[in-house]
Design a protein around this motif. Structure first.
Motif, PDB file in Angstrom:
ATOM      1  N   ALA A 494       0.839  -1.199   0.000  1.00 29.13           N
ATOM      2  CA  ALA A 494       0.000   0.000   0.000  1.00 29.13           C
ATOM      3  C   ALA A 494       0.877   1.253   0.000  1.00 29.13           C
ATOM      4  O   ALA A 494       0.552   2.243  -0.659  1.00 29.13           O
ATOM      5  CB  ALA A 494      -0.920  -0.004   1.212  1.00 29.13           C
ATOM      6  N   ARG A 496       3.908   1.503  -1.324  1.00 33.12           N
ATOM      7  CA  ARG A 496       4.456   1.642  -2.686  1.00 33.12           C
ATOM      8  C   ARG A 496       3.385   2.177  -3.628  1.00 33.12           C
ATOM      9  O   ARG A 496       3.647   3.023  -4.485  1.00 33.12           O
ATOM     10  CB  ARG A 496       4.979   0.297  -3.183  1.00 33.12           C
ATOM     11  N   ALA A 497       2.166   1.660  -3.438  1.00 33.82           N
ATOM     12  CA  ALA A 497       1.059   2.129  -4.273  1.00 33.82           C
ATOM     13  C   ALA A 497       0.839   3.624  -4.069  1.00 33.82           C
ATOM     14  O   ALA A 497       0.672   4.379  -5.027  1.00 33.82           O
ATOM     15  CB  ALA A 497      -0.206   1.352  -3.927  1.00 33.82           C
ATOM     16  N   ARG A 499       2.984   5.833  -3.127  1.00 30.80           N
ATOM     17  CA  ARG A 499       4.055   6.594  -3.751  1.00 30.80           C
ATOM     18  C   ARG A 499       3.822   6.706  -5.258  1.00 30.80           C
ATOM     19  O   ARG A 499       3.975   7.774  -5.840  1.00 30.80           O
ATOM     20  CB  ARG A 499       5.405   5.907  -3.508  1.00 30.80           C
ATOM     21  N   ASP A 500       3.390   5.604  -5.884  1.00 29.68           N
ATOM     22  CA  ASP A 500       3.163   5.621  -7.333  1.00 29.68           C
ATOM     23  C   ASP A 500       2.048   6.587  -7.712  1.00 29.68           C
ATOM     24  O   ASP A 500       2.156   7.325  -8.676  1.00 29.68           O
ATOM     25  CB  ASP A 500       2.794   4.219  -7.840  1.00 29.68           C
ATOM     26  N   SER A 501       0.946   6.551  -6.982  1.00 36.53           N
ATOM     27  CA  SER A 501      -0.182   7.405  -7.318  1.00 36.53           C
ATOM     28  C   SER A 501      -1.041   7.677  -6.087  1.00 36.53           C
ATOM     29  O   SER A 501      -1.937   6.898  -5.765  1.00 36.53           O
ATOM     30  CB  SER A 501      -1.037   6.760  -8.417  1.00 36.53           C
ATOM     31  N   LEU A 503      -3.305   9.805  -5.788  1.00 38.14           N
ATOM     32  CA  LEU A 503      -4.676  10.017  -6.248  1.00 38.14           C
ATOM     33  C   LEU A 503      -5.438   8.707  -6.322  1.00 38.14           C
ATOM     34  O   LEU A 503      -6.555   8.563  -5.810  1.00 38.14           O
ATOM     35  CB  LEU A 503      -4.605  10.660  -7.632  1.00 38.14           C
ATOM     36  N   ARG A 504      -4.820   7.699  -6.949  1.00 36.88           N
ATOM     37  CA  ARG A 504      -5.476   6.417  -7.102  1.00 36.88           C
ATOM     38  C   ARG A 504      -5.609   5.712  -5.754  1.00 36.88           C
ATOM     39  O   ARG A 504      -6.628   5.097  -5.466  1.00 36.88           O
ATOM     40  CB  ARG A 504      -4.693   5.549  -8.097  1.00 36.88           C
ATOM     41  N   ALA A 505      -4.587   5.858  -4.905  1.00 35.55           N
ATOM     42  CA  ALA A 505      -4.652   5.218  -3.589  1.00 35.55           C
ATOM     43  C   ALA A 505      -5.871   5.720  -2.829  1.00 35.55           C
ATOM     44  O   ALA A 505      -6.639   4.945  -2.260  1.00 35.55           O
ATOM     45  CB  ALA A 505      -3.371   5.490  -2.803  1.00 35.55           C
ATOM     46  N   GLU A 506      -6.043   7.031  -2.850  1.00 41.69           N
ATOM     47  CA  GLU A 506      -7.198   7.620  -2.160  1.00 41.69           C
ATOM     48  C   GLU A 506      -8.488   7.136  -2.814  1.00 41.69           C
ATOM     49  O   GLU A 506      -9.476   6.844  -2.115  1.00 41.69           O
ATOM     50  CB  GLU A 506      -7.093   9.154  -2.231  1.00 41.69           C
ATOM     51  N   ALA A 507      -8.467   7.016  -4.136  1.00 40.16           N
ATOM     52  CA  ALA A 507      -9.688   6.639  -4.847  1.00 40.16           C
ATOM     53  C   ALA A 507     -10.053   5.174  -4.646  1.00 40.16           C
ATOM     54  O   ALA A 507     -11.159   4.766  -5.011  1.00 40.16           O
ATOM     55  CB  ALA A 507      -9.546   6.938  -6.344  1.00 40.16           C
ATOM     56  N   ILE A 508      -9.153   4.357  -4.110  1.00 37.56           N
ATOM     57  CA  ILE A 508      -9.569   2.998  -3.783  1.00 37.56           C
ATOM     58  C   ILE A 508      -9.561   2.794  -2.267  1.00 37.56           C
ATOM     59  O   ILE A 508      -9.343   1.711  -1.761  1.00 37.56           O
ATOM     60  CB  ILE A 508      -8.741   1.903  -4.493  1.00 37.56           C
ATOM     61  N   GLY A 509      -9.795   3.887  -1.570  1.00 39.52           N
ATOM     62  CA  GLY A 509     -10.105   3.765  -0.150  1.00 39.52           C
ATOM     63  C   GLY A 509      -8.918   3.646   0.781  1.00 39.52           C
ATOM     64  O   GLY A 509      -9.088   3.302   1.945  1.00 39.52           O
ATOM     65  N   ILE A 510      -7.690   3.932   0.284  1.00 39.02           N
ATOM     66  CA  ILE A 510      -6.524   3.804   1.163  1.00 39.02           C
ATOM     67  C   ILE A 510      -6.291   5.112   1.912  1.00 39.02           C
ATOM     68  O   ILE A 510      -6.192   6.169   1.298  1.00 39.02           O
ATOM     69  CB  ILE A 510      -5.269   3.440   0.341  1.00 39.02           C
ATOM     70  N   ASP A 511      -6.200   5.033   3.225  1.00 39.64           N
ATOM     71  CA  ASP A 511      -5.901   6.197   4.056  1.00 39.64           C
ATOM     72  C   ASP A 511      -4.390   6.388   4.036  1.00 39.64           C
ATOM     73  O   ASP A 511      -3.683   5.975   4.946  1.00 39.64           O
ATOM     74  CB  ASP A 511      -6.418   5.962   5.478  1.00 39.64           C
TER      75      ASP A 511
ATOM     76  N   ARG B  80     -11.906   8.588  -0.197  1.00 45.89           N
ATOM     77  CA  ARG B  80     -11.819   7.183   0.204  1.00 45.89           C
ATOM     78  C   ARG B  80     -13.097   6.726   0.891  1.00 45.89           C
ATOM     79  O   ARG B  80     -13.485   5.564   0.799  1.00 45.89           O
ATOM     80  CB  ARG B  80     -10.596   6.922   1.071  1.00 45.89           C
ATOM     81  N   TRP B  83     -15.609   6.081  -1.824  1.00 49.09           N
ATOM     82  CA  TRP B  83     -15.321   4.794  -2.463  1.00 49.09           C
ATOM     83  C   TRP B  83     -15.909   3.649  -1.633  1.00 49.09           C
ATOM     84  O   TRP B  83     -16.477   2.714  -2.167  1.00 49.09           O
ATOM     85  CB  TRP B  83     -13.804   4.628  -2.592  1.00 49.09           C
ATOM     86  N   PHE B  97      -0.857   2.110 -10.252  1.00 41.58           N
ATOM     87  CA  PHE B  97       0.381   1.976  -9.488  1.00 41.58           C
ATOM     88  C   PHE B  97       1.457   1.409 -10.396  1.00 41.58           C
ATOM     89  O   PHE B  97       1.509   0.209 -10.662  1.00 41.58           O
ATOM     90  CB  PHE B  97       0.141   1.092  -8.276  1.00 41.58           C
TER      91      PHE B  97
END
Lengths: 625, 254
Positions: A494, A496-497, A499-501, A503-511, B80, B83, B97
């Motif tokens: 999570a 690494r994810a 760091r990569d994005s 925006l996307r991390a937040e959009a799939i529910g990652i705090d 989040r 979502w 990612f």
């Protein structure tokens, strides 16, 4: 405080602000256009002081000699800036940002030793400015005339810079590049020339800032990292790339420091508060407050998005347990064949390896570059020592509780840090490290102040060098294995994810912030373990374990090995510690040699040692196939 | 209008407002999307489509207005949290990612959905493999499951995003310019795929799109935004015949 003393402190603050502003304006200008965090900027300031000292000696202590020397010194430093840009940085503009950082560290090392070679290790006290050595009486207090001149120079330089930036073609290009470097390149502007000229102007400002300080401050070899910390704080408080912001921040911080000295010790509600002791901390406190309230500084703007994204970070490959096992067996066997000296050095390497791996975890996979990772290493070391000496705990308990103390600090510091990103985050970590350092440095009665703590030896059954080596190997090896394990867990993935994005991390529910905070605490605790093991191996600790130097050592180890590989930090720690020791035994100028080696590696292996060797190996395999 | 008056209304937007400085980016926008419906939001550049979108999943907070998801007001919730209530999202510029494999990208969404990302000692990637592969098969990316996202072609990244958006079994999909940057044939393919999946799983889809071929062939209904205001809405045929829309698209404002 009387009205008169308030005015006097204000003037003192403004005088100090001038040089700070000049240095910071140069740093800000260079960062704005080239996006390089130039750690060597403080070295340029230091050269300004040394250069002015020598030139005044050569040209004579007359007003003409003094002012010609100041101007010539500034211009000479400008030429050094050009040399750095053309010989080193220009070759690696396309390399990852962190690698450029490593190159500037190397330049710091080289310049420090050139200064040591040229001017010696003694502090050099410069003359007072001829013709301005008298004091002026203001409100019944005496103020050096030179200080009044300095107060005027700040705004004058700000005005000149403003005219340069708004009224010339060069200035328009600089402003355009600060906003959008790629677009300026796409419009056919010769970037090489622009960057070189910006480096020249920025370096002249640093050199001028240094040269003007010669009547106030002796030239010495510690100035480079001391001033770079100040300059980072000011550029970040003012907003990266904003010259006016740098001026504002320099004035605020200069005046705040002056008032801390002026107020001295006061008693409030029965508590004695020493404001003069706050002097070393106050700028970092201001910075922490400003960044939390305004994440891009007082006058800064969010950094422009880079359209041509850097190459995506390659996937991490999980460590092979078989190879790790071979290494463990080898490391266990070393004391059987090696002498005491090698065993002690290996103990050092093992500690630094965990330190570097923990730093790599946070700056690589978690994507949060820390310029102040020594905070946790040093706090762990001090926690171990203090738990033994002051709390009277057994050494074993102190050793194992120390990481928890370092982790507790990481809980507080991390809470602020994860609110920022990029360079601002890095600077805030530096700020917290400096706050920790100055508290440890000044609290004589508890931490031993600048002398540090002595007599923190391991329990008798662990006191043998070989036994202690095995203890270090067990503690740090477990720490490294744990961090690597976590990297490949859902939690690590999570990070690494994120760091990569983000925006996307937040959009799939990652705090993401929560994850980053937890990571901060984890690596803080493990860096603390490394520090605590290190402290007991040496028997003493000094504040230098928390210093910027220690933090940059960690960065060099990680970047030298290669931030994109897992084993890189371990190799980096081993190579750096070993080479430093080997070189230091043969020459006083080990820094220059180290710097030269790092520069060679930077120019030859832009992916770090392990990354570079991997690439070479792949090419060799392809050639054979 | 009370929520739940239509049992299959998934998203209901009422009186949405957003201004940036003095610019009214979105003004009094109201619409609804039903389960299994493909609703296209179109309009010229700068009409406020992206602003509108970002208010629906919590990236921007509207100045005024109500956004109801299955009857529940979601204004003020973070992305989040939105979502977690069953809103999947794809971005105008793909956001995946890059250092993880295609399968791991989808697994990340599945782990997150199941609340299993906090584990520090398990091995990531052991769980939800079958589920991830099933989603990848649906979007036609199973054969590339082991490749790193950083090396994928743009059209393939869009498919990965779609698979990730589907991972939490959403009732609403928000797709901001889903086909931007793709070749014309790929565009129709991707949106046909989306439409098929949406109908099969009864998902409401709201998408913005510049390609009118895609819009008129794939949308069940179309709403048109111009300078922050809704100027038309209806079936593709109705919108095509609407004089306001013709004025905006053909009448020289562009």
């Amino acid at each position: 405080m009387t009205f008169a003393s308030i005015i006097i402190q204000l003037l003192n603050g403004l005088a100090a602000a001038s040089s700070l502003f000049l240095v910071s304006a140069g740093l800000s200008l260079i960062f704005g256009v080239t996006r390089i965090v130039n750690f060597a900027h403080g070295s340029l300031y230091m050269l300004g002081l040394y250069g002015a000292y020598s030139l005044i000696e050569a040209l004579g202590r007359t007003p003409f000699g003094f002012w010609s020397a100041v101007i010539l010194a500034a211009l000479a430093v400008g030429l050094v800036g050009i040399a750095i840009e053309v010989l080193v940085l220009r070759r690696i503009y396309r390399a990852p940002e962190l690698f450029q950082l490593l190159a500037t560290f190397a330049v710091v090392l080289v310049i420090k030793d050139i200064a040591l070679f040229t001017w010696g290790a003694e502090d050099l006290v410069g003359p007072r400015a001829p013709g301005l050595s008298m004091a002026v009486e203001i409100l019944g207090k005496r103020i050096p005339a030179y200080d009044l001149l300095l107060i005027a120079i700040g705004p004058v330089v700000l005005g000149v810079m403003w005219l340069l930036l708004t009224r010339t073609r060069w200035g328009a290009l600089v402003r355009a590049a600060t906003q959008d470097r790629e677009m300026v390149g796409a419009l056919g502007v010769d970037q090489a020339k622009l960057f070189t000229s910006v480096f020249f102007v920025g370096s002249v400002l640093a050199g001028l800032g240094g040269a003007l300080q010669i009547p106030r401050e002796p030239a010495n070899l510690e100035l480079d990292l001391a001033i770079i910390a100040d300059a980072f704080v000011i550029t970040v408080v003012g907003g990266l790339g904003s010259i006016t912001g740098a001026f504002l921040a320099a004035v605020i911080i200069g005046v705040a420091k002056a008032f801390c000295i002026g107020i001295g010790t006061v008693t409030w509600f029965g508590f004695e508060i020493s404001f003069s002791k706050l002097t070393l901390v106050v700028e970092f406190l201001i910075m922490a407050v400003v960044l939390v309230a305004r994440p891009y500084g007082l006058l800064g703007k969010p950094q422009a998005v880079q359209r041509i994204a850097a190459d995506p970070v390659p996937p991490l490959t999980a460590p092979s347990w078989k190879i790790a096992l071979v290494w463990v067996v080898l490391l266990l066997g070393v004391p059987l064949v090696a002498d005491r000296y090698i065993t002690i050095m290996l103990t050092d390497i093992v500690c630094f390896a965990l330190f570097a791996v923990s730093l790599h975890f946070i700056m690589g996979p978690a994507g949060m570059v820390s310029f102040g990772h020594a905070a946790y290493f040093g706090l762990g070391a001090y926690a171990g020592g203090l738990l033994l000496k002051r709390a009277g705990l057994p050494m074993e308990a102190a050793l194992l509780l120390a990481p928890l103390c370092a982790g507790a600090f990481a809980v507080v510091y991390g809470w602020f840090c994860v609110r920022l990103s990029g360079v601002y985050l890095a600077m805030l970590t530096l700020a917290f490290a400096q706050i920790s350092w100055s508290i440890v440095f000044q609290w004589d009665s508890f931490t031993g102040g600048s002398n540090g703590l002595f007599g923190i030896w391991p329990s008798a059954w662990l006191a043998g060098k070989t036994t202690y080596y095995y203890l270090a190997l067990a503690c740090c090896g477990t720490g490294i294995a744990l961090l690597w394990r976590v990297l490949f867990s859902p939690f690590g993935a999570a990070l690494r994810a994120g760091r990569d994005s983000p925006l996307r991390a937040e959009a799939i529910g990652i705090d993401l912030r929560g994850f980053q905070w937890a990571a901060f605490v984890l690596v803080g605790a493990l860096a603390g373990l490394a520090g605590s093991v290190y402290a007991f191996s040496k028997g003493s600790i000094s504040p230098s374990t928390i210093s910027i130097g220690q933090s940059t050592d960690g960065l060099i180890m990680v970047l030298l090995g290669g931030v994109e590989t897992l084993t890189g930090p371990v190799v980096g720690a081993a190579v750096y510690t070993w080479v430093r020791d080997a070189v230091a035994r043969h020459t006083e100028f080990w820094r220059a040699v180290m710097g030269g080696i790092i520069l060679l590696i930077v120019l030859l292996f832009p992916q770090g040692l392990v990354g570079g060797l991997k690439a070479l190996f792949l090419r060799w395999k392809e050639a054979r196939a | 209008m009370s929520s739940g008056s239509m049992s299959d209304t998934v998203l209901q937007v009422e009186g949405l407002h957003k201004a940036f400085g003095g610019v009214q980016a979105v003004a009094d926008v109201s619409f609804a999307v039903s389960a299994g419906e493909m609703l296209a939001l179109i309009g010229p550049n700068g009409a406020g489509k992206s602003t509108c979108f970002n208010m629906l999943n919590g990236q921007l907070v509207p100045d005024a207005g109500i956004v109801r998801l299955a009857g529940r007001d979601i204004v003020g919730l973070r992305p989040r949290a939105v979502w977690r209530l069953g809103v999947g999202r794809t971005f105008q510029i793909t956001a995946t990612f890059a250092s993880l494999s295609v399968r791991e990208n989808v697994q990340m969404a599945l782990y997150s959905h199941a609340g299993r990302l906090r584990s520090m000692l398990q091995r990531f990637g052991a769980a939800f493999r079958t589920e991830a592969d099933a989603l990848l098969a649906q979007v036609g990316m199973l054969d590339q499951a082991d490749r790193t996202c950083g090396v994928l072609a743009y059209g393939d990244l869009k498919r990965v995003e779609l698979a990730m958006a589907l991972a939490n079994d959403p009732r609403l999909l928000l797709m901001d310019e889903p086909t931007a940057g793709m070749a014309p044939r790929e565009r129709v393919e991707l949106m046909e795929l989306t439409a098929t999946l949406a109908r099969a799983r009864n998902i409401a889809v709201l998408f913005t799109e510049h390609d009118m071929d895609v819009v008129f062939s794939q949308a069940d209904r179309i709403i048109v935004l111009d300078r922050g205001q809704l100027i038309a809405g209806g079936t593709p045929a109705e919108v095509r015949a609407n004089p306001n829309v013709r004025a905006v698209y053909l009448g020289g404002t562009h």
